[in-house]
Scaffold this active site. Structure first.
Site, PDB file in Angstrom:
ATOM      1  N   MET A 157      13.537 -33.723-125.140  1.00 40.14           N
ATOM      2  CA  MET A 157      14.081 -35.037-125.488  1.00 40.14           C
ATOM      3  C   MET A 157      14.560 -35.093-126.942  1.00 40.14           C
ATOM      4  SD  MET A 157      14.932 -37.725-123.990  1.00 40.14           S
ATOM      5  CE  MET A 157      14.111 -38.079-122.446  1.00 40.14           C
ATOM      6  N   ARG A 158      13.937 -34.278-127.830  1.00 37.87           N
ATOM      7  CA  ARG A 158      14.397 -34.264-129.232  1.00 37.87           C
ATOM      8  C   ARG A 158      15.830 -33.767-129.323  1.00 37.87           C
ATOM      9  NH1 ARG A 158       8.877 -31.362-130.749  1.00 37.87           N
ATOM     10  NH2 ARG A 158       9.415 -30.540-128.723  1.00 37.87           N
TER      11      ARG A 158
ATOM     12  N   ASN B  40       6.781 -33.030-120.101  1.00 39.27           N
ATOM     13  CA  ASN B  40       7.765 -32.221-119.401  1.00 39.27           C
ATOM     14  C   ASN B  40       7.784 -32.613-117.932  1.00 39.27           C
ATOM     15  OD1 ASN B  40       9.693 -30.270-119.948  1.00 39.27           O
ATOM     16  ND2 ASN B  40       8.161 -29.053-121.042  1.00 39.27           N
ATOM     17  N   GLY B  41       6.573 -32.710-117.370  1.00 38.44           N
ATOM     18  CA  GLY B  41       6.408 -33.392-116.082  1.00 38.44           C
ATOM     19  C   GLY B  41       6.210 -34.862-116.424  1.00 38.44           C
TER      20      GLY B  41
ATOM     21  N   GLU C 103      -6.406 -35.172-121.840  1.00 37.34           N
ATOM     22  CA  GLU C 103      -6.900 -34.735-120.532  1.00 37.34           C
ATOM     23  C   GLU C 103      -8.148 -33.870-120.685  1.00 37.34           C
ATOM     24  OE1 GLU C 103      -2.608 -33.788-119.745  1.00 37.34           O
ATOM     25  OE2 GLU C 103      -3.265 -34.035-117.670  1.00 37.34           O
TER      26      GLU C 103
ATOM     27  N   ARG D 178      -9.866 -27.659-114.925  1.00 42.13           N
ATOM     28  CA  ARG D 178      -8.776 -28.500-114.450  1.00 42.13           C
ATOM     29  C   ARG D 178      -8.278 -27.896-113.144  1.00 42.13           C
ATOM     30  NH1 ARG D 178      -2.536 -28.829-115.781  1.00 42.13           N
ATOM     31  NH2 ARG D 178      -2.158 -30.654-114.523  1.00 42.13           N
TER      32      ARG D 178
ATOM     33  N   ARG E 187      12.667 -31.260-113.239  1.00 46.38           N
ATOM     34  CA  ARG E 187      12.574 -31.696-111.839  1.00 46.38           C
ATOM     35  C   ARG E 187      13.405 -32.953-111.613  1.00 46.38           C
ATOM     36  NH1 ARG E 187       6.332 -31.965-112.265  1.00 46.38           N
ATOM     37  NH2 ARG E 187       5.959 -29.844-112.980  1.00 46.38           N
TER      38      ARG E 187
ATOM     39  N   HIS F 255       3.316 -41.644-118.065  1.00 46.72           N
ATOM     40  CA  HIS F 255       3.005 -40.322-118.624  1.00 46.72           C
ATOM     41  C   HIS F 255       4.320 -39.537-118.662  1.00 46.72           C
ATOM     42  CE1 HIS F 255       0.436 -36.559-119.025  1.00 46.72           C
ATOM     43  NE2 HIS F 255       1.633 -36.080-118.708  1.00 46.72           N
TER      44      HIS F 255
ATOM     45  N   ASN G  54      -8.150 -24.582-118.399  1.00 47.38           N
ATOM     46  CA  ASN G  54      -6.962 -24.945-117.636  1.00 47.38           C
ATOM     47  C   ASN G  54      -6.230 -23.641-117.326  1.00 47.38           C
ATOM     48  OD1 ASN G  54      -4.549 -25.854-116.674  1.00 47.38           O
ATOM     49  ND2 ASN G  54      -4.126 -27.257-118.369  1.00 47.38           N
TER      50      ASN G  54
ATOM     51  N   HIS H 245      -1.389 -35.692-112.484  1.00 47.01           N
ATOM     52  CA  HIS H 245      -1.670 -36.202-113.843  1.00 47.01           C
ATOM     53  C   HIS H 245      -2.815 -37.219-113.818  1.00 47.01           C
ATOM     54  CE1 HIS H 245       2.803 -35.461-115.080  1.00 47.01           C
ATOM     55  NE2 HIS H 245       2.068 -34.432-115.458  1.00 47.01           N
TER      56      HIS H 245
ATOM     57  N   GLU I  68       4.661 -40.562-126.288  1.00 48.58           N
ATOM     58  CA  GLU I  68       3.971 -40.765-127.570  1.00 48.58           C
ATOM     59  C   GLU I  68       4.910 -40.674-128.759  1.00 48.58           C
ATOM     60  OE1 GLU I  68       0.649 -37.974-127.726  1.00 48.58           O
ATOM     61  OE2 GLU I  68       0.173 -38.457-125.643  1.00 48.58           O
ATOM     62  N   ASN I  69       6.011 -39.922-128.583  1.00 48.93           N
ATOM     63  CA  ASN I  69       6.846 -39.618-129.748  1.00 48.93           C
ATOM     64  C   ASN I  69       8.235 -40.235-129.784  1.00 48.93           C
ATOM     65  OD1 ASN I  69       5.076 -37.685-131.207  1.00 48.93           O
ATOM     66  ND2 ASN I  69       5.251 -36.554-129.290  1.00 48.93           N
TER      67      ASN I  69
HETATM   68  P1  ADP Z   1       3.697 -30.985-120.861  1.00 46.48           P
HETATM   69  O1  ADP Z   1       4.108 -31.722-119.649  1.00 46.48           O
HETATM   70  O2  ADP Z   1       4.286 -29.608-120.965  1.00 46.48           O
HETATM   71  O3  ADP Z   1       2.224 -31.080-121.208  1.00 46.48           O
HETATM   72  P2  ADP Z   1       4.102 -32.627-123.239  1.00 46.48           P
HETATM   73  O4  ADP Z   1       3.321 -33.833-122.878  1.00 46.48           O
HETATM   74  O5  ADP Z   1       3.591 -31.763-124.328  1.00 46.48           O
HETATM   75  O6  ADP Z   1       4.463 -31.756-121.971  1.00 46.48           O
HETATM   76  O7  ADP Z   1       5.574 -33.102-123.609  1.00 46.48           O
HETATM   77  C1  ADP Z   1       6.561 -32.175-123.939  1.00 46.48           C
HETATM   78  C2  ADP Z   1       7.849 -32.892-124.202  1.00 46.48           C
HETATM   79  O8  ADP Z   1       7.647 -33.878-125.207  1.00 46.48           O
HETATM   80  C3  ADP Z   1       8.933 -31.981-124.764  1.00 46.48           C
HETATM   81  O9  ADP Z   1       9.715 -31.470-123.727  1.00 46.48           O
HETATM   82  C4  ADP Z   1       9.743 -32.914-125.633  1.00 46.48           C
HETATM   83  O10 ADP Z   1      10.865 -33.341-124.908  1.00 46.48           O
HETATM   84  C5  ADP Z   1       8.885 -34.119-125.850  1.00 46.48           C
HETATM   85  N1  ADP Z   1       8.660 -34.396-127.274  1.00 46.48           N
HETATM   86  C6  ADP Z   1       7.769 -33.847-128.101  1.00 46.48           C
HETATM   87  N2  ADP Z   1       7.914 -34.347-129.353  1.00 46.48           N
HETATM   88  C7  ADP Z   1       8.925 -35.241-129.305  1.00 46.48           C
HETATM   89  C8  ADP Z   1       9.565 -36.100-130.253  1.00 46.48           C
HETATM   90  N3  ADP Z   1       9.192 -36.135-131.517  1.00 46.48           N
HETATM   91  N4  ADP Z   1      10.575 -36.876-129.813  1.00 46.48           N
HETATM   92  C9  ADP Z   1      10.973 -36.840-128.537  1.00 46.48           C
HETATM   93  N5  ADP Z   1      10.419 -36.062-127.600  1.00 46.48           N
HETATM   94  C10 ADP Z   1       9.408 -35.272-127.966  1.00 46.48           C
END
Ligand code: ADP
Length: 409
Positions: free
Chosen positions: A285-286, A213-214, A386, A93, A243, A210, A11, A182, A335-336
């Site tokens: 988001m954390r 960040n994006g 991915e 990718r 964005r 999905h 990638n 995506h 996921e989180n």
């Molecule tokens: P990318 O688009 O860069 O691949 P990811 O899928 O890794 O992004 O997601 C990144 C985002 O996931 C971070 O900006 C964060 O906001 C969020 N994130 C990661 N862990 C947690 C968590 N435990 N709780 C809430 N948000 C989370």
């Protein structure tokens, strides 16, 4: 079967290369890593071989060729070198396939030329992808290399979802249409969700969210994408880390004519200084969750706008498909963040969507259902992968090209 079952997934971004070496015989991840700050003075490579301690090295990587050589060296040090006869292919990718590439594609000189012609559609991404492809082809000219496109899964979208309602001739002249991104994630997650439901992908309608960040949403009916939230570029749709997502295009005219901002400044504003970051100063988001816990009104409003947009997409994709069997959350936030999932679906019981708050709160790394047993629409958390999807698609192309009759048997 041939011994060559490994696929290296690359990638390549403008200043980084992420990689994973996956054995398709068993899906095992043999190594993964990242080279960062290519062409920016002191760089870093972090290499994680399976079952061994990660290694980190700081040095200058003047260009992608230097970065890929370092990757090759690290892999060789673990006995996984690029010269191994067990390496079947490299999968790249590739962000934008335009209307030309709607399937994973074996890379030839002609394909590279055509990718170059697509640069105006993805000026930020495609040049780096092409550089990665060229460097990897120099390193192993004899090895099959495959481009897997972020846009490909969405190519099945019907014209009424893919077209903007603008003058047709102008749109066609400039290839202006909705491509979506995506795609490998939406494809992987929708299929994995069907598996979780013990159903074939053809039998289920899934809304995939999905949220990284994006962020993007898609409506996948019977295994085919029928709509997705990103458009000509990844700027359209959901509120994202930096964005804006959907916005009245007249905002651009207004900021230019009345605000005096240049087009480039507005581009930077909407892509890099908007979304959660623009609304509250944080795009993680954390951190937003933590600030909301302290009663911070800006963080609260950013969260509410994010959720409001998400709910609008869930509702519209529900209406587009008529019947929804599952809603799947994926990527970092999806996921989180139990809080995002809960807020996104709150009050949707009349639509047959019932979240189980205990299941939703449980953390985990495998695909799982978080709806109640009686929920008509199942709600799932499905970690995206991915790289595995790219490796699988790459391997399938290589096998088909080695034995074109294999699909018929
Ligand atoms: P990318 O688009 O860069 O691949 P990811 O899928 O890794 O992004 O997601 C990144 C985002 O996931 C971070 O900006 C964060 O906001 C969020 N994130 C990661 N862990 C947690 C968590 N435990 N709780 C809430 N948000 C989370």
């Amino acid at each position: 079967m041939s011994q060559a079952t490994r696929v290296l997934v690359l990638n390549s971004g403008s200043s980084s290369v992420k990689y994973q070496l996956i054995d398709m015989a068993d899906g095992d991840r043999l190594a993964l890593g990242i080279v960062e700050r290519i062409g920016e003075g002191q760089g870093r490579i972090k290499h994680e071989p399976a079952g061994h301690l990660p290694r980190e090295r700081y040095q200058a990587f003047p260009d992608h060729a230097a970065a890929l050589s370092a990757v090759a060296e690290e892999l060789a040090a673990d006995g996984l070198g690029l010269d191994s006869p067990r390496l079947a292919a490299i999968g790249h990718r590739t962000v934008h396939g335009g209307t030309r590439f709607t399937e994973p594609t074996l890379i030839t000189d002609e394909v590279v030329e055509e990718l170059r012609e697509l640069i105006p559609l993805a000026p930020l991404h495609n040049p780096a992808n092409i550089t990665g492809i060229e460097v990897a082809r120099k390193l192993r000219p004899d090895l099959p290399q495959v481009a897997v496109f972020d846009t490909a899964f969405h190519a099945a979208m019907p014209e009424h979802a893919a077209r903007y309602a603008i003058d047709k001739a102008t749109a066609d002249a400039h290839q202006v249409r909705r491509y979506g991104f995506h795609g490998t994630s939406h494809q992987y997650v929708s299929r994995r969700t069907a598996q979780l439901l013990d159903a074939s992908p053809e039998a289920v309608n899934v809304i995939v969210l999905h949220l990284g960040n994006g962020a993007s949403a898609s409506a996948v009916a019977g295994g085919r994408c029928v709509d997705t939230s990103m458009g000509l570029t990844p700027l359209e749709g959901l509120v994202m880390g930096t964005r804006s997502g959907d916005i009245d295009p007249a905002v651009v005219f207004h900021l230019h004519r009345v605000g005096g901002l240049t087009i480039d400044a507005i581009d930077a504003l909407l892509n890099r200084r908007s979304g959660l970051l623009g609304l509250c100063g944080d795009n993680d988001m954390r951190e937003i969750g933590r600030r909301m816990g302290e009663g911070d009104p800006d963080a609260r409003l950013a969260f509410d706008i994010y959720i409001h947009r998400l709910r609008k997409y869930i509702g519209s994709y529900y209406a587009v498909m008529g019947r929804v069997d599952a809603i799947a959350f994926t990527a970092g936030v999806g996921e989180n963040s139990a809080a995002v999932r809960e807020a996104a679906l709150a009050g949707m019981e009349p639509l047959g969507i019932e979240l189980d708050s205990v299941r939703n709160a449980v953390r985990g790394s495998s695909p799982r259902l978080i709806s109640t047993d009686s929920s008509r629409v199942r709600v799932a958390v499905v970690p995206t992968d991915e790289e595995l999807e790219i490796a699988q698609q790459t391997f399938a192309v290589v096998r088909r090209s080695a034995d074109p009759g294999s699909e018929m048997r």
